[in-house]
Write an enzyme that holds these catalytic residues in place. Sequence first.
Site: not given
Ligand code: OAD
Ligand code: ZN
Length: 242
Positions: A67, A101-102, A119, A148, A151, A188, A216
């Site tokens: 992280y 989700q970002n 998220h 923390c 605590c 995305g 895609e």
């Molecule tokens: P993914 O990595 O699963 O998917 C990214 C999507 O963005 C894909 O469908 C790509 O085709 C698309 N993509 C990539 N570049 C692009 C661009 N320049 N323009 C448009 N589309 C583009 O990411 P998320 O769907 O966000 O969760 O993933 C969901 C969750 O899975 C995240 O929030 C994270 C991960 O595990 C946690 O951390 C809990």
């Molecule tokens: Zn604490």
Amino acid sequence: MEEEIKRAREILKNAEGITVLTGAGISAESGIPTFRGEDGLWKRYNPADVDTADGFRRNPQYVWEWYNSLRELISTKEPNPAHYALSKLEKIKPYFSIITQNVDDLHRVSGNKNIIELHGNIFRTRCIECSQEEENREVPLAEIPPRCKKCGGLLRPAVVWFEDYIPLEIIDSCLLSIENSDVMLIIGTSGLVEPAASMGLVAKHTGKTVIEVNLEESTHSQKYDLVLLGKAGEILPRIIPD
Ligand code: OAD
Ligand code: ZN
């Protein structure tokens, strides 16, 4: 494609309420890697190690090193034209919200106000002992794992990990936002992670128009009204009405 751009622009122009759902793809052109796909983060790291409460219990040091490096990377990145197009759209619509989700905070940096962080946020921490949550922008972290101030307990990133529980009021605000909108714009996201993955379907089932922008086809593209294939940073500025 020209025809689809025109149609999307028309739909957005006539919409009074818009809910946007974003995923990692909207930040890809800012230089932040997505999770899945060729250069995806999940090709190099195992989510079970770095993105679960169980992995954190086993090795908080390792999770925080990951992280810390992500926070370092993200803090050098800036919003791209897709983020800015959405901040322009919020200004001209009576009702507008982004469900993201970002965890990278870029929607806020580009000027959006009504943001639901499904998220969490990578620049916040939560104490696993006393639950105190706060903003933390120390990059790089001086102490890993951080503790923390109140605590002395272990801090964890205030992000949602696999198998974590998303607070009901957050889900509720997503549903309310969809209800208040006539159009949903999905950008995305692969549509593989719930509950975000089903939100476009909820919108469809309740009679909303759903437009998707993605490099895609994604999991539920077939069910949406309009799918624009290409880069978000190129398509978004072209479909936002003046
Ligand atoms: P993914 O990595 O699963 O998917 C990214 C999507 O963005 C894909 O469908 C790509 O085709 C698309 N993509 C990539 N570049 C692009 C661009 N320049 N323009 C448009 N589309 C583009 O990411 P998320 O769907 O966000 O969760 O993933 C969901 C969750 O899975 C995240 O929030 C994270 C991960 O595990 C946690 O951390 C809990
Ligand atoms: Zn604490």
